[in-house]
Design an enzyme around this catalytic site. Structure first.
Site, short mmCIF file in Angstrom:
data_model
loop_
_atom_site.label_atom_id
_atom_site.label_comp_id
_atom_site.label_asym_id
_atom_site.label_seq_id
_atom_site.Cartn_x
_atom_site.Cartn_y
_atom_site.Cartn_z
N ILE A 2 -61.51 -15.03 -12.47
CA ILE A 2 -61.51 -15.53 -11.09
C ILE A 2 -60.11 -15.43 -10.49
O ILE A 2 -59.95 -15.04 -9.33
CB ILE A 2 -62.02 -16.98 -11.03
CG1 ILE A 2 -63.38 -17.11 -11.72
CG2 ILE A 2 -62.12 -17.44 -9.58
CD1 ILE A 2 -64.44 -16.18 -11.18
N ASP A 3 -59.10 -15.76 -11.25
CA ASP A 3 -57.73 -15.59 -10.77
C ASP A 3 -57.45 -14.13 -10.41
O ASP A 3 -56.89 -13.83 -9.35
CB ASP A 3 -56.73 -16.04 -11.85
CG ASP A 3 -56.50 -17.53 -11.86
OD1 ASP A 3 -56.75 -18.19 -10.84
OD2 ASP A 3 -56.07 -18.05 -12.90
N VAL A 4 -57.81 -13.23 -11.32
CA VAL A 4 -57.52 -11.81 -11.09
C VAL A 4 -58.26 -11.30 -9.86
O VAL A 4 -57.67 -10.61 -9.00
CB VAL A 4 -57.90 -10.99 -12.34
CG1 VAL A 4 -57.83 -9.49 -12.04
CG2 VAL A 4 -56.97 -11.33 -13.50
N ASP A 18 -58.78 -21.57 -13.02
CA ASP A 18 -59.79 -20.57 -13.29
C ASP A 18 -60.95 -21.13 -14.13
O ASP A 18 -62.10 -20.97 -13.78
CB ASP A 18 -59.15 -19.37 -14.00
CG ASP A 18 -60.14 -18.26 -14.30
OD1 ASP A 18 -60.17 -17.29 -13.54
OD2 ASP A 18 -60.89 -18.37 -15.29
#
Length: 417
Positions: free
Chosen positions: A183-185, A151
């Site tokens: 960004i991961d989420v 991320d």
């Protein structure tokens, strides 16, 4: 496992080979919507985030455990089975699970599962209806495809950090990451959307498909208005702290006891603001009458507003504007936010029981978390249980697959599970 009879994804089986955040966030969303998600973890070690602490959970006696709270943020409503996929027996076991699954989610490096015969092409041969979602840093194609992606790295590469933080030359100036792994989420959310779309398409075609999700793709996409502004003008935006590039006043101001945020999005709101602070002449001033002019004369307007905003406390400003349709609020800590009456009224803190009896040494009967924000009247999100202990459901899942007690004992003796 039984699921809520009115859950939107009741009856959907998800095989979760992902770890850390983006993939698990996708599968937690599917689990919240009613899917039966079985998470495959490494024996003894489990998902990396089980050790990403502090903070760690406390057990029922108040003692600190070995499980990090990070893991619990993205793995509720799932069952955990431990399988060593590096062994032929483990690979065969996962193939057997994939043959019965509707969805598989994985976030190994590109080609990483091919050596085990667990890639999309291999599994499609045994289950043509499988929706197979791969989550990587840079996607399945392109010159960076084989790179590992995280991320923070992607926030930097995508330009997001170039527009986040205070401007160079200001106190605290310089590029900043967003305060959570956004960004991961968001990749997890995009992936969950894609999975559900692929399931819908399967209803028409009878066939599954491969979904290629990349953190970099998502990071570029979510910059929406900033990216579109660059593409339209050829001018790259820069950091502006809490100011909005296309609106003003839309930022924080110092108040008499801290800071207060104004989010004025149109000329009507600005006129009401000016009237409330006893400066109606501001909205009549040609420099400030329209948002376009306010942006062009931003500093002149801020020079007028800043001293006025220091004359009252944050709470007084919020109270003044509440019935005037002028967006205004405090800048809360997380502690403040969870005590906010609206947050409490919406039930955004949840406390979930562990799924049955967790194995030692993890005696945690209840785990706090944040509610899923989706509210549906007919097929609501369900909260069945908190995140599982490592391997907590290995026997249960194997029994459902038809393995007998002796076979399960053999798999354990051979360290396959």
């Amino acid at each position: 496992m039984t699921t809520h009879p009115r859950s939107a994804l009741s009856g959907i089986k998800v095989l979760d080979l992902s770890r850390v955040l983006a993939g698990p966030w996708c599968t937690q969303m599917l689990a919240d919507l009613g899917a039966d998600v079985v998470k495959v973890e490494r024996p003894l070690a489990g998902d990396d985030t089980r050790q990403w602490g502090p903070p760690f959970l406390r057990d029922d006696d108040g003692e600190v455990t070995q499980q990090a709270s990070y893991y619990t943020s993205c793995n509720r409503n799932k069952r955990s089975i431990t399988i060593d996929m590096a062994t032929p027996g483990g690979q065969q076991l996962i193939r057997r699970m994939a043959a019965e699954a509707d969805v598989l989610v994985e976030n190994f490096k590109v080609g990483g599962l091919r050596q085990y015969g667990l890639d999309y092409e291999s599994l499609r041969e045994i289950n043509p209806r499988l929706v197979y979602c791969s989550v990587t840093g840079f996607g399945q194609t392109g010159p960076y495809a084989e790179r590992a992606g995280y991320d923070l790295m992607v926030q930097a590469m995508s330009g997001l950090m170039s527009i986040t933080g205070h401007a160079d030359g200001e106190p605290g100036g310089g590029p900043l990451k967003v305060g959570v792994a956004v960004i991961d989420v968001l990749t997890g959310l995009y992936a969950a959307n894609a999975v559900q779309a692929a399931l819908h398409a399967r209803n028409a075609t009878g066939e599954g498909q491969h979904i290629d999700m990349a953190l970099l793709d998502v990071a570029m996409a979510i910059q929406c208005n900033q990216a579109s502004g660059y593409l339209a003008s050829g001018k790259a935006p820069t950091r502006a702290g809490n100011q909005h590039p296309s609106l003003t006043p839309y930022q924080d101001f110092p108040s008499a006891d801290g800071n207060v945020l104004l989010a004025i999005g149109n000329d009507g709101q600005f006129a009401r603001f000016c009237s409330a602070v006893d400066h109606p002449e501001w909205s009549a001033d040609e420099r400030f009458a329209t948002n376009r002019n306010r942006v062009a004369n931003r500093q002149a307007l801020l020079d007028l507003m800043t001293p006025v905003m220091k004359t009252r406390t944050t709470g007084e400003w919020v109270a003044l504007f509440e019935d005037k349709a002028v967006p205004c609020g405090p800048i809360n800590t997380l502690a403040d936010a969870f005590e906010d009456p609206q947050v409490k009224a919406r039930g955004l803190r949840i406390d979930l029981p562990r799924w049955g009896d967790a194995p030692a040494p993890d005696h945690v009967s209840s785990i706090p978390g944040v509610a899923n924000p989706i509210r549906m009247s007919g097929t609501p999100v369900t909260y069945r249980n908190a995140s599982p202990a490592l391997g907590q459901h290995t026997d249960e899942v194997l029994l459902e697959m038809g393995f007998g007690a002796e076979e399960i004992a053999r798999l354990k003796a051979e360290k396959i599970v």
